[in-house]
Design a protein around this motif. Structure first.
Motif, PDB file in Angstrom:
ATOM      1  N   HIS A 115      75.002  56.007  53.280  1.00 24.87           N
ATOM      2  CA  HIS A 115      74.489  55.446  52.026  1.00 24.87           C
ATOM      3  C   HIS A 115      75.346  54.225  51.663  1.00 24.87           C
ATOM      4  O   HIS A 115      76.544  54.368  51.401  1.00 24.87           O
TER       5      HIS A 115
ATOM      6  N   GLU B 273      77.923  53.930  48.713  1.00 25.38           N
ATOM      7  CA  GLU B 273      79.032  54.886  48.667  1.00 25.38           C
ATOM      8  C   GLU B 273      80.178  54.297  49.496  1.00 25.38           C
ATOM      9  O   GLU B 273      80.375  54.677  50.650  1.00 25.38           O
TER      10      GLU B 273
ATOM     11  N   HIS C  34      80.514  60.552  52.651  1.00 25.54           N
ATOM     12  CA  HIS C  34      79.695  60.214  51.471  1.00 25.54           C
ATOM     13  C   HIS C  34      80.523  60.105  50.206  1.00 25.54           C
ATOM     14  O   HIS C  34      81.690  60.486  50.165  1.00 25.54           O
ATOM     15  N   GLU C  35      79.818  59.662  49.135  1.00 22.57           N
ATOM     16  CA  GLU C  35      80.375  59.736  47.782  1.00 22.57           C
ATOM     17  C   GLU C  35      79.259  60.227  46.873  1.00 22.57           C
ATOM     18  O   GLU C  35      78.068  60.106  47.183  1.00 22.57           O
TER      19      GLU C  35
HETATM   20 ZN   LIG Z   1      75.570  59.963  50.110  1.00 19.32          ZN
END
Ligand SMILES: [Zn+2]
Length: 377
Positions: free
Chosen positions: A82, A85, A213-214
């Motif tokens: 993503h 992120e 991820h974040e």
């Molecule tokens: Zn993510």
């Protein structure tokens, strides 16, 4: 009549000017940020080598290979699933620019959904770029989108149906690569990229895949490791070891009914140990205040301090916020620990990796201290 023509000409000129300025900004996001290979990188491949159909498209992306002299295990680090992120991209870059592998092989993809970096999410007011100070000057990185660029995949259906399970999600999730696994060779652009990642894992017999991820601070799964059933042993030992280093990190089993995500599908469809990790990024949260470059880098936001006091968050949040340095240190430190634990549990999968800054070093010295100098050719 003459007046109408003049007004028309002025309006046309104005709209062309606006289109030109906006187009120039939009085009700027097509330029990839520089990544400076460290000494440990033995080869740079393209993802299309594993699925030629994506060659020449925005779904194709670089794979940095760090191969040790001695045979051992293999790990794939996925940054930039993503684009909004940033700790995933920056952690991947830190490995590429610093790590040296003595035994086994580490594969790093900094921009897993490469197309997601060519635009950002509409109506979010996100900055297009942010900069990190280094001893050799500023380095810039793009702040991209959660999803594939509509220019690469359009239009969205009203309902997205995950191909192998029939799970239904809202239409825009059709461009989210982390709902597309295991992908399809004849599917959408996003499904093709997911399929290519699966081919890479199968062809190279990747022992462990870690997807970085974040999430927003109000999201329940945060500062956490999500592990596929087969990876729970490695993940739980890692969480315990990190707690000895005073890094609090949660452990969540990958839900069986949540389809299309790396921690579920890569574990089900390949032999890899599938792991996903989340850090806290206030710049993507719903409760955030002013959205700018400073918020992305410092992670300081008074609105979140207030929300924490009201008990609405799943991570501690004080005036110091959650700086990118802290978020990257968590990812980098956890990856190193996961690799170590896998080798302890299964000696044939041992990977010996050196020169990666520790959690404490990244927090104290900042990411900028571990980014290489960009030299123009
Ligand atoms: Zn993510």
């Amino acid at each position: 009549m003459k007046g109408n023509k003049t007004t028309g000409a002025i309006l046309l000129a104005c709209s062309l000017l606006i289109a030109f300025i906006a187009g120039k900004e939009f085009k700027k996001m097509r330029e990839p940020e520089p990544i400076v290979k460290g000494e440990g990188v033995t080869q740079v491949k393209m993802l299309s080598e594993y699925f030629p159909d994506i060659k020449g498209t925005n779904m194709d992306t670089e794979i940095y290979v760090l191969k040790g002299k001695e045979k051992g295990g293999s790990t794939l680090i996925l940054g930039g699933t993503h684009g909004n992120e940033p700790s995933g991209l920056l952690s991947a870059v830190l490995f590429i620019e610093n790590a040296k592998v003595d035994k086994g092989t580490v594969y790093v993809i900094p921009r897993t959904n490469n197309s997601g970096y060519t635009h950002n999410d509409p109506q979010e007011g996100s900055p297009q770029r942010f900069t990190i100070k280094t001893k050799d000057g500023d380095r810039w990185f793009r702040y991209g989108s959660r999803a594939t660029n509509p220019l690469d995949q359009w239009p969205d259906p009203d309902v997205y149906i995950h191909a192998s399970s029939g799970q239904q999600l809202s239409g825009n999730e059709t461009r989210n690569i982390n709902r597309a696994y295991p992908g399809r060779p004849d599917g959408t652009s996003t499904e093709k990229a997911a399929y290519a990642i699966v081919q890479l894992i199968k062809n190279e017999k990747i022992d462990m895949t870690i997807d970085l991820h974040e999430a927003s601070p109000e999201y329940p799964v945060i500062n956490a490791i999500v592990a596929h059933d087969r990876a729970m042993g490695i993940a739980s030992n890692t969480v315990m070891n990190l707690e000895f280093e005073d890094v609090a990190i949660g452990l969540e089993p990958s839900p069986v009914s949540l389809r299309g995500l790396t921690h579920r599908e890569l574990g089900d469809f390949t032999d890899t140990y599938a792991i996903l990790m989340e850090t806290a990024n206030p710049a993507q949260g719903r409760l955030r205040g002013k959205t700018n470059e400073a918020l992305v880098v410092t992670g300081v936001d008074p609105t979140y301090v207030k929300a924490q006091k009201l008990g609405r968050l799943f991570v501690p949040f004080d005036e110091k916020g959650h700086p990118l340095d802290e978020r990257v240190s968590r990812h980098v430190g956890s990856v190193v620990e996961l690799i170590k634990v896998m080798g302890e549990n299964e000696p044939e999968k041992e990977i010996i990796i050196e020169n990666v800054p520790t959690i404490l070093e990244i927090r104290e010295n900042g990411i900028g201290n571990y980014l290489n100098k960009v030299t123009k050719n």
